[in-house]
Design an enzyme around this catalytic site. Structure first.
Site, mmCIF file in Angstrom:
data_model
loop_
_atom_site.group_PDB
_atom_site.id
_atom_site.type_symbol
_atom_site.label_atom_id
_atom_site.label_comp_id
_atom_site.label_asym_id
_atom_site.label_seq_id
_atom_site.Cartn_x
_atom_site.Cartn_y
_atom_site.Cartn_z
ATOM 1 N N TYR A 1 46.179 39.228 52.716
ATOM 2 C CA TYR A 1 47.108 39.635 53.779
ATOM 3 C C TYR A 1 46.644 40.885 54.519
ATOM 4 O O TYR A 1 47.152 41.210 55.591
ATOM 5 C CB TYR A 1 48.521 39.879 53.213
ATOM 6 C CG TYR A 1 49.169 38.639 52.612
ATOM 7 C CD1 TYR A 1 48.559 37.392 52.689
ATOM 8 C CD2 TYR A 1 50.389 38.710 51.962
ATOM 9 C CE1 TYR A 1 49.142 36.265 52.136
ATOM 10 C CE2 TYR A 1 50.988 37.585 51.408
ATOM 11 C CZ TYR A 1 50.343 36.364 51.500
ATOM 12 O OH TYR A 1 50.931 35.249 50.945
ATOM 13 N N LYS B 1 42.286 33.031 39.919
ATOM 14 C CA LYS B 1 41.632 31.745 40.188
ATOM 15 C C LYS B 1 40.140 31.976 39.920
ATOM 16 O O LYS B 1 39.277 31.781 40.791
ATOM 17 C CB LYS B 1 41.920 31.343 41.647
ATOM 18 C CG LYS B 1 41.478 29.943 42.028
ATOM 19 C CD LYS B 1 42.305 28.837 41.387
ATOM 20 C CE LYS B 1 41.739 27.477 41.747
ATOM 21 N NZ LYS B 1 42.258 26.391 40.899
ATOM 22 N N ASP C 1 47.076 27.844 39.441
ATOM 23 C CA ASP C 1 47.666 26.499 39.552
ATOM 24 C C ASP C 1 48.414 26.147 38.266
ATOM 25 O O ASP C 1 49.518 25.576 38.290
ATOM 26 C CB ASP C 1 46.608 25.442 39.908
ATOM 27 C CG ASP C 1 45.250 25.709 39.306
ATOM 28 O OD1 ASP C 1 45.084 26.757 38.645
ATOM 29 O OD2 ASP C 1 44.338 24.878 39.473
ATOM 30 N N ASP D 1 52.953 36.475 45.917
ATOM 31 C CA ASP D 1 53.926 36.108 46.943
ATOM 32 C C ASP D 1 54.519 34.735 46.614
ATOM 33 O O ASP D 1 55.743 34.536 46.590
ATOM 34 C CB ASP D 1 53.196 36.074 48.303
ATOM 35 C CG ASP D 1 54.146 35.929 49.473
ATOM 36 O OD1 ASP D 1 55.360 35.989 49.262
ATOM 37 O OD2 ASP D 1 53.660 35.750 50.615
ATOM 38 N N ASP E 1 58.333 33.832 44.508
ATOM 39 C CA ASP E 1 59.372 32.993 45.117
ATOM 40 C C ASP E 1 59.710 31.819 44.211
ATOM 41 O O ASP E 1 60.883 31.452 44.061
ATOM 42 C CB ASP E 1 58.905 32.462 46.480
ATOM 43 C CG ASP E 1 59.375 33.363 47.617
ATOM 44 O OD1 ASP E 1 59.696 34.534 47.332
ATOM 45 O OD2 ASP E 1 59.417 32.901 48.769
#
Ligand code: NAD
Length: 361
Positions: A146, A195, A227, A251, A255
């Site tokens: 970001y 990852k 994942d 992020d 959520d």
């Protein structure tokens, strides 16, 4: 004690939920003998309308001069609001990214807790949630994808977009330390999510987390691919204590974790830097669909105020009093519309604030 609290009411339901949090803080101040001074700070859509930009230098200076900042939420309806006709760097969310950077708020702490009384709202089967879950997502907030360089341009006649994901070892170390510190005060388990089977940044992440873990022999840790973590959150959420992860993964996972509690209106968050300073806000957005109707759930903001008392002011007893008052209100059967179910008592946003105040001892 005396504290200066910067207050960003923001847009949508922001002013309504912040008003209730201030009400609760004022009750705490009366009961425990503190003084909270509030400094209103403009950010988001209201700042665009008043000053032409989502965050002014004056607002940044005012936030920096505060002991902590309490925020509601910013932004509007992204399809209809005039704020979203503006270039991305002038939209409400740009103010939030900028204030995080200006205040060096690199650590985002988001608890995801399943309240006994709200178990029915959890979308996961009873046999999987057992006695409930109680985890914290520790997300890196000022680096990664970001904040990396990005561009969109035509290459050989084809429109091509590029975003870059960069982390240095110092950025990883400081968030890992925060994660292990919090785990030490909880159930002493860190799940570091990356990852590393694909990304270089994740391989460095893993290496630095392992170095930091050596300083915390009392805290157990594991690595998990992002994942797999996304699956485990809905398969066996009880296994998690502290999930430590980078910006974009955090992020998305935070959520997901908040949705499995079934009640986004209940979830608080804190964004911290190296000092005692923090910015405290609910995990949800500005809910423009219900703004101005006095129906929003103020509990996430009220619990964010409790986190502020705990993390920035070291007022543990006062934070406990707020958290207990929230649990008692739920036990007494009161619900805002988002968590209402048959047999419970529906309340407005402002009534919920009053009910919590009454239970602060
Ligand atoms: P949202 O969280 O605002 O709303 C999603 C759904 O949850 C809506 O149906 C809303 O009514 C409901 N909801 C949210 N909070 C609630 C509460 N306290 N009580 C009762 N119901 C509640 O997400 P969205 O609709 O995707 O975003 C709306 C705006 O908020 C956008 O402009 C977005 O950019 C912004 N946003 C801001 C923040 C922030 O300020 N940190 C975070 C996320 C989204």
């Amino acid at each position: 004690m005396e504290y200066r609290i910067g207050v960003i009411s923001g847009d949508g339901i922001g002013p309504e939920i912040v008003r209730e949090a201030k009400k609760v803080l004022d009750k705490v101040a009366t009961v425990y003998g503190h003084q909270f001074h509030y400094e209103e700070i403009l950010m988001g859509g209201v700042s665009i309308d008043a000053c032409g930009v989502p965050l002014t230098q004056e607002a940044i200076d005012s936030a920096k001069a505060s002991d902590a900042v309490l925020m509601g939420s910013i932004g509007g309806d992204t399809t209809t609001s005039h704020w979203y006709q503006l270039p991305p760097n002038l939209r409400p969310e740009a103010g939030l990214l900028q204030i995080r950077k200006e205040l060096n708020l690199f650590a985002n702490v988001r608890p995801a807790y399943l309240y006994e009384e709200l178990k029915g709202a959890c979308p996961i089967k009873d046999e999987l949630i057992g006695d409930g879950f109680d985890m914290v997502i520790m997300r890196e907030l000022t680096g990664g994808l970001y904040f990396g360089a990005r561009e969109t341009k035509e290459i050989d006649g084809v429109m091509t977009a590029k975003d870059s994901l960069t982390y240095n070892e110092n950025e990883i170390r400081r968030i890992a330390i925060k994660g292990f510190d919090i785990a030490r005060k909880r159930r002493k388990k860190v799940t570091s999510v990356d990852k590393a089977n694909v990304l270089d940044s994740s391989r460095l992440w893993r290496k630095v987390v392992e170095e930091v873990a050596k300083e915390y022999p009392d805290v157990s840790y594991e690595h998990m691919l992002v994942d797999n973590c996304a699956m485990q959150l809905v398969k066996d959420p009880c296994q998690f204590d502290v999930i430590l992860t980078e910006n974009m993964f955090g992020d998305i996972l935070s959520d997901e974790a908040s949705m499995v509690t079934g009640s986004i209106g209940m979830l608080s968050s804190a964004s911290l830097n190296d000092t005692k300073f923090g910015l405290y806000e609910p995990s949800h957005g500005s809910a423009p669909d219900i703004a101005g109707k006095d129906v929003a759930n103020p509990i996430a903001t009220i619990l964010s105020a409790a986190m502020m008392l705990r993390f920035s002011f070291d007022l543990d007893q006062e934070a406990d009093a707020i958290e207990t008052a929230v649990k008692t209100v739920l036990k007494d059967g009161y619900r805002t519309i988002d968590i209402y179910s048959e047999g419970t008592r529906q309340t407005s946003c402002s009534q919920m604030g009053d009910l919590i105040c009454e239970r602060i001892k």
